[in-house]
Design an enzyme around this catalytic site. Structure first.
Site, PDB file in Angstrom:
ATOM      1  N   HIS A  41       0.205   0.189   3.799  1.00  0.00           N
ATOM      2  CA  HIS A  41      -0.786   0.377   4.854  1.00  0.00           C
ATOM      3  C   HIS A  41      -1.581   1.674   4.659  1.00  0.00           C
ATOM      4  O   HIS A  41      -1.926   2.356   5.621  1.00  0.00           O
ATOM      5  CB  HIS A  41      -0.151   0.301   6.242  1.00  0.00           C
ATOM      6  CG  HIS A  41       0.242  -1.095   6.600  1.00  0.00           C
ATOM      7  ND1 HIS A  41       1.387  -1.689   6.125  1.00  0.00           N
ATOM      8  CD2 HIS A  41      -0.387  -2.033   7.343  1.00  0.00           C
ATOM      9  CE1 HIS A  41       1.465  -2.930   6.581  1.00  0.00           C
ATOM     10  NE2 HIS A  41       0.389  -3.162   7.316  1.00  0.00           N
ATOM     11  N   CYS A  92     -15.756  -6.151  -5.290  1.00  0.00           N
ATOM     12  CA  CYS A  92     -14.598  -5.264  -5.115  1.00  0.00           C
ATOM     13  C   CYS A  92     -14.981  -3.798  -4.930  1.00  0.00           C
ATOM     14  O   CYS A  92     -14.116  -2.965  -4.695  1.00  0.00           O
ATOM     15  CB  CYS A  92     -13.620  -5.414  -6.275  1.00  0.00           C
ATOM     16  SG  CYS A  92     -12.800  -7.016  -6.277  1.00  0.00           S
ATOM     17  N   HIS A 144      -5.228  -5.923  -0.089  1.00  0.00           N
ATOM     18  CA  HIS A 144      -4.356  -6.862  -0.785  1.00  0.00           C
ATOM     19  C   HIS A 144      -2.935  -6.733  -0.248  1.00  0.00           C
ATOM     20  O   HIS A 144      -2.541  -5.670   0.220  1.00  0.00           O
ATOM     21  CB  HIS A 144      -4.282  -6.566  -2.295  1.00  0.00           C
ATOM     22  CG  HIS A 144      -5.567  -6.662  -3.016  1.00  0.00           C
ATOM     23  ND1 HIS A 144      -6.130  -7.867  -3.376  1.00  0.00           N
ATOM     24  CD2 HIS A 144      -6.409  -5.703  -3.478  1.00  0.00           C
ATOM     25  CE1 HIS A 144      -7.256  -7.642  -4.031  1.00  0.00           C
ATOM     26  NE2 HIS A 144      -7.457  -6.331  -4.098  1.00  0.00           N
ATOM     27  N   GLU A 149      -2.207  -7.972  -7.679  1.00  0.00           N
ATOM     28  CA  GLU A 149      -3.109  -7.928  -6.523  1.00  0.00           C
ATOM     29  C   GLU A 149      -3.121  -9.264  -5.788  1.00  0.00           C
ATOM     30  O   GLU A 149      -3.308  -9.310  -4.582  1.00  0.00           O
ATOM     31  CB  GLU A 149      -4.532  -7.592  -6.969  1.00  0.00           C
ATOM     32  CG  GLU A 149      -4.720  -6.152  -7.336  1.00  0.00           C
ATOM     33  CD  GLU A 149      -6.176  -5.791  -7.531  1.00  0.00           C
ATOM     34  OE1 GLU A 149      -7.051  -6.683  -7.531  1.00  0.00           O
ATOM     35  OE2 GLU A 149      -6.445  -4.592  -7.687  1.00  0.00           O
ATOM     36  N   HIS A 172      -8.382  -0.739  -0.531  1.00  0.00           N
ATOM     37  CA  HIS A 172      -9.047   0.087  -1.529  1.00  0.00           C
ATOM     38  C   HIS A 172     -10.463  -0.421  -1.736  1.00  0.00           C
ATOM     39  O   HIS A 172     -10.836  -1.482  -1.252  1.00  0.00           O
ATOM     40  CB  HIS A 172      -8.271   0.103  -2.853  1.00  0.00           C
ATOM     41  CG  HIS A 172      -8.309  -1.173  -3.631  1.00  0.00           C
ATOM     42  ND1 HIS A 172      -8.142  -1.216  -4.999  1.00  0.00           N
ATOM     43  CD2 HIS A 172      -8.504  -2.462  -3.275  1.00  0.00           C
ATOM     44  CE1 HIS A 172      -8.224  -2.466  -5.426  1.00  0.00           C
ATOM     45  NE2 HIS A 172      -8.435  -3.237  -4.396  1.00  0.00           N
ATOM     46  N   HIS A 209     -11.715  -3.458   0.851  1.00  0.00           N
ATOM     47  CA  HIS A 209     -10.951  -4.692   1.043  1.00  0.00           C
ATOM     48  C   HIS A 209      -9.472  -4.386   0.853  1.00  0.00           C
ATOM     49  O   HIS A 209      -9.103  -3.273   0.483  1.00  0.00           O
ATOM     50  CB  HIS A 209     -11.415  -5.793   0.068  1.00  0.00           C
ATOM     51  CG  HIS A 209     -11.166  -5.468  -1.359  1.00  0.00           C
ATOM     52  ND1 HIS A 209     -11.912  -4.551  -2.074  1.00  0.00           N
ATOM     53  CD2 HIS A 209     -10.228  -5.937  -2.224  1.00  0.00           C
ATOM     54  CE1 HIS A 209     -11.449  -4.472  -3.311  1.00  0.00           C
ATOM     55  NE2 HIS A 209     -10.431  -5.302  -3.432  1.00  0.00           N
TER      56      HIS A 209
END
EC number: 4.-.-.-
Length: 117
Positions: free
Chosen positions: A66, A22, A28, A107, A13, A26
């Protein structure tokens, strides 16, 4: 009594309404925790773990794992993901003896949120 089930998914996201690192794309490995509040039924269970796993997998994990979360939630913060998950599961997990109590979205190992609707 609380019934607790943990799930994990990997997703990417970027936070378009945020100014900092952010805002860049990137990913998580998220931990999702579902908590039901209730009383054991005639079988001695609040909710069948197998059925809970199937429901959460079909309605949440299969969509999020994914995936690029911005395609699902416009500003996919941990807070907004928790709200989305709660709304998706609230009615389908309601039984005479239990209800959805809380959704946690982590996260990282040290950063997460809890939402109770």
């Amino acid at each position: 009594m609380l019934l607790i089930k943990e799930f994990e998914f990997d997703a990417a996201h970027n936070l378009i309404h945020y100014h900092g690192k952010c805002e860049r794309l990137h990913g998580h490995t998220y931990k999702l925790v579902i908590k039901l509040e209730g009383e054991p039924d005639h079988e001695g269970m609040i909710f069948d773990f197998v059925e809970l796993k199937r429901i959460v997998k079909e309605r949440i994990i299969d969509k999020f794992d994914h995936a690029y979360l911005n395609d699902i939630i416009s500003q996919p913060t941990a807070e907004n993901i928790a709200i989305f998950v709660y709304k998706e599961l609230k009615d389908v997990l309601k039984r005479d003896n239990c209800r959805l109590y809380e959704v946690e979205v982590w996260e990282t190992k040290t950063s997460g949120v809890a939402y109770r609707g």
